[in-house]
Design an enzyme around this catalytic site. Structure first.
Site, PDB file in Angstrom:
ATOM      1  N   SER A 149     -32.173  -2.687  14.419  1.00 39.63           N
ATOM      2  CA  SER A 149     -33.379  -3.755  13.455  1.00 39.63           C
ATOM      3  C   SER A 149     -34.634  -3.470  14.129  1.00 39.63           C
ATOM      4  CB  SER A 149     -32.957  -4.593  13.854  1.00 39.63           C
ATOM      5  OG  SER A 149     -34.057  -5.505  13.268  1.00 39.63           O
ATOM      6  N   TYR A 162     -29.237 -12.042  18.478  1.00 42.08           N
ATOM      7  CA  TYR A 162     -28.940 -10.549  17.150  1.00 42.08           C
ATOM      8  C   TYR A 162     -30.553 -10.235  18.619  1.00 42.08           C
ATOM      9  CZ  TYR A 162     -30.302  -8.341  12.851  1.00 42.08           C
ATOM     10  OH  TYR A 162     -30.076  -7.147  12.049  1.00 42.08           O
TER      11      TYR A 162
HETATM   12  N1  LIG Z   1     -31.107  -6.490   6.123  1.00 38.34           N
HETATM   13  C1  LIG Z   1     -31.891  -6.395   6.672  1.00 38.34           C
HETATM   14  O1  LIG Z   1     -33.434  -7.015   6.381  1.00 38.34           O
HETATM   15  C2  LIG Z   1     -31.463  -5.912   8.244  1.00 38.34           C
HETATM   16  C3  LIG Z   1     -32.707  -5.229   8.916  1.00 38.34           C
HETATM   17  C4  LIG Z   1     -32.615  -4.878  10.571  1.00 38.34           C
HETATM   18  C5  LIG Z   1     -31.531  -4.260  10.726  1.00 38.34           C
HETATM   19  N2  LIG Z   1     -29.994  -4.382   9.537  1.00 38.34           N
HETATM   20  C6  LIG Z   1     -28.716  -4.310   9.997  1.00 38.34           C
HETATM   21  O2  LIG Z   1     -27.883  -3.311   9.350  1.00 38.34           O
HETATM   22  C7  LIG Z   1     -26.832  -3.740   8.713  1.00 38.34           C
HETATM   23  C8  LIG Z   1     -26.826  -3.586   7.630  1.00 38.34           C
HETATM   24  O3  LIG Z   1     -26.757  -4.821   7.530  1.00 38.34           O
HETATM   25  P1  LIG Z   1     -27.052  -5.158   5.862  1.00 38.34           P
HETATM   26  O4  LIG Z   1     -28.569  -5.502   5.921  1.00 38.34           O
HETATM   27  O5  LIG Z   1     -26.773  -3.991   5.350  1.00 38.34           O
HETATM   28  O6  LIG Z   1     -26.426  -6.584   5.526  1.00 38.34           O
HETATM   29  P2  LIG Z   1     -24.867  -6.755   4.208  1.00 38.34           P
HETATM   30  O7  LIG Z   1     -25.178  -6.467   3.339  1.00 38.34           O
HETATM   31  O8  LIG Z   1     -25.057  -8.550   5.034  1.00 38.34           O
HETATM   32  O9  LIG Z   1     -23.541  -5.801   5.760  1.00 38.34           O
HETATM   33  C9  LIG Z   1     -23.241  -6.513   6.536  1.00 38.34           C
HETATM   34  C10 LIG Z   1     -22.004  -5.132   6.685  1.00 38.34           C
HETATM   35  O10 LIG Z   1     -21.210  -5.652   7.769  1.00 38.34           O
HETATM   36  C11 LIG Z   1     -19.782  -5.574   7.500  1.00 38.34           C
HETATM   37  N3  LIG Z   1     -19.416  -6.408   8.860  1.00 38.34           N
HETATM   38  C12 LIG Z   1     -19.531  -7.404   9.286  1.00 38.34           C
HETATM   39  N4  LIG Z   1     -18.769  -8.385  10.131  1.00 38.34           N
HETATM   40  C13 LIG Z   1     -17.892  -7.136  10.144  1.00 38.34           C
HETATM   41  C14 LIG Z   1     -17.418  -6.471  11.164  1.00 38.34           C
HETATM   42  N5  LIG Z   1     -16.083  -7.706  12.494  1.00 38.34           N
HETATM   43  N6  LIG Z   1     -15.704  -5.971  11.006  1.00 38.34           N
HETATM   44  C15 LIG Z   1     -15.901  -4.273   9.624  1.00 38.34           C
HETATM   45  N7  LIG Z   1     -17.284  -4.962   9.017  1.00 38.34           N
HETATM   46  C16 LIG Z   1     -18.092  -6.067   9.587  1.00 38.34           C
HETATM   47  C17 LIG Z   1     -19.744  -6.428   6.029  1.00 38.34           C
HETATM   48  O11 LIG Z   1     -18.701  -6.365   5.059  1.00 38.34           O
HETATM   49  P3  LIG Z   1     -17.722  -7.264   5.874  1.00 38.34           P
HETATM   50  O12 LIG Z   1     -17.943  -7.982   5.448  1.00 38.34           O
HETATM   51  O13 LIG Z   1     -17.027  -6.757   4.418  1.00 38.34           O
HETATM   52  O14 LIG Z   1     -16.586  -6.895   6.733  1.00 38.34           O
HETATM   53  C18 LIG Z   1     -21.345  -5.492   5.714  1.00 38.34           C
HETATM   54  O15 LIG Z   1     -20.430  -4.155   4.801  1.00 38.34           O
HETATM   55  C19 LIG Z   1     -26.883  -4.875   9.992  1.00 38.34           C
HETATM   56  O16 LIG Z   1     -26.425  -4.321  11.523  1.00 38.34           O
HETATM   57  C20 LIG Z   1     -27.870  -5.569  10.620  1.00 38.34           C
HETATM   58  O17 LIG Z   1     -27.822  -6.232  11.724  1.00 38.34           O
HETATM   59  C21 LIG Z   1     -30.706  -5.267   8.154  1.00 38.34           C
END
Ligand SMILES: NC(=O)c1ccc[n+]([C@@H]2O[C@H](COP(=O)([O-])OP(=O)(O)OC[C@H]3O[C@@H](n4cnc5c(N)ncnc54)[C@H](OP(=O)(O)O)[C@@H]3O)[C@@H](O)[C@H]2O)c1
Length: 252
Positions: A149, A162
């Site tokens: 991130s 985080y």
């Molecule tokens: N969105 C942003 O602005 C942003 C910015 C920087 C970095 N990121 C990073 O991008 C990545 C993806 O996030 P996103 O934005 O796509 O959010 P998201 O839509 O909430 O996706 C998060 C995913 O992680 C899975 N997950 C969470 N806990 C888990 C566990 N214990 N075991 C297996 N799977 C798990 C969730 O699936 P289940 O709940 O079905 O398990 C979901 O598919 C993350 O690492 C986040 O920190 C996001």
């Protein structure tokens, strides 16, 4: 010049929503057989069908990756299903920011357990298979892409744990890169800025907290990050894209 991913297998964590889901669709469209991993099996099944209906190949595995056993099991099922592993996309993660005096310790544990431990567990289980796949890889190279991130480069108030997990992911990726690059295992880190996903719906006030810091902005789409991931893993063997930061244009 990008290459197709035919005859390769990609495991995508966090495939049930957001960036992981978009990455799975994108890599399947590039020809990879994709393995979809997360806890919400219903979401994974829907995505599996969507990819298959579009002519792709997908297989879903329900797993809580904060368990080392379940992470290892997901890799074992991938090998049982497709016989190899060429690409690992570590996208599973949670972001439970808030004032440190009030934040429950449980939320801090949750972030460490999935953002760091989960990524570590599945990477450890995948590594022998990735190293082995190089010899028979149509592309002569394999990839691990870790989703860190902008918060993995810059710390901010109320983001401490985080930040700690994402700084750790950025650091570990570079260390692994150095360790494995001579074996044709590329390690890359993608550092997204604000991307419109369910990440901001996991706790009250997350979106408001972000808007208080950065104002009203045009957010990235998950597909924008998937495009960066696809760029990394479709580059020819000689080209290692070590790190990509992708921010919304409006995010100062
Ligand atoms: N969105 C942003 O602005 C942003 C910015 C920087 C970095 N990121 C990073 O991008 C990545 C993806 O996030 P996103 O934005 O796509 O959010 P998201 O839509 O909430 O996706 C998060 C995913 O992680 C899975 N997950 C969470 N806990 C888990 C566990 N214990 N075991 C297996 N799977 C798990 C969730 O699936 P289940 O709940 O079905 O398990 C979901 O598919 C993350 O690492 C986040 O920190 C996001």
């Amino acid at each position: 010049m990008s290459e197709q991913l035919n005859n390769t297998v990609a495991l995508v964590t966090g495939a049930s929503s957001g960036i992981g889901q978009a990455a799975a669709i994108r890599l399947a469209a590039a020809g990879a057989k994709v393995v979809l991993v997360a806890r919400r099996a219903d979401r994974l099944k829907t995505l599996e069908k969507k990819i298959q209906d579009a002519g792709g190949t997908a297989f879903s595995i329900e797993a809580d990756l904060s368990s080392a056993n379940e992470a290892a099991g997901a890799v074992a099922q991938t090998i049982a299903q497709y016989g190899r592993l060429d690409t690992l996309i570590n996208s599973a993660g949670v972001m439970l920011n808030g004032p440190s005096l009030e934040s429950p310790l449980k939320e801090w544990d949750q972030m460490v357990d999935i953002n760091l431990r989960g990524l570590m567990y599945i990477t450890k289980a995948a590594l022998p298979h990735l190293v082995e796949a190089v010899a028979t890889s149509p592309r002569k190279v394999v990839d691990v892409v870790n989703i860190s991130s902008v918060a993995g480069r810059f710390a901010a108030a109320q983001v401490a744990v985080y930040n700690a997990t994402k700084f750790a992911v950025t650091a570990a990726t570079e260390a692994w890169r150095q360790e494995f690059t001579k074996r044709s295992v590329r390690f890359s880190v993608v550092e997204p800025g604000a991307t419109a996903t369910e990440l901001f719906e996991q706790k009250d006030g997350l979106r408001e907290g972000f808007q208080a810091r950065f104002g009203e902005i045009e957010w990235l789409h998950a597909e924008d990050i998937a495009e960066a991931i696809a760029f990394i893993v479709t580059n020819p063997r000689r080209v290692a894209i070590n790190e990509i930061v992708v921010r919304p244009t409006d995010q100062a």
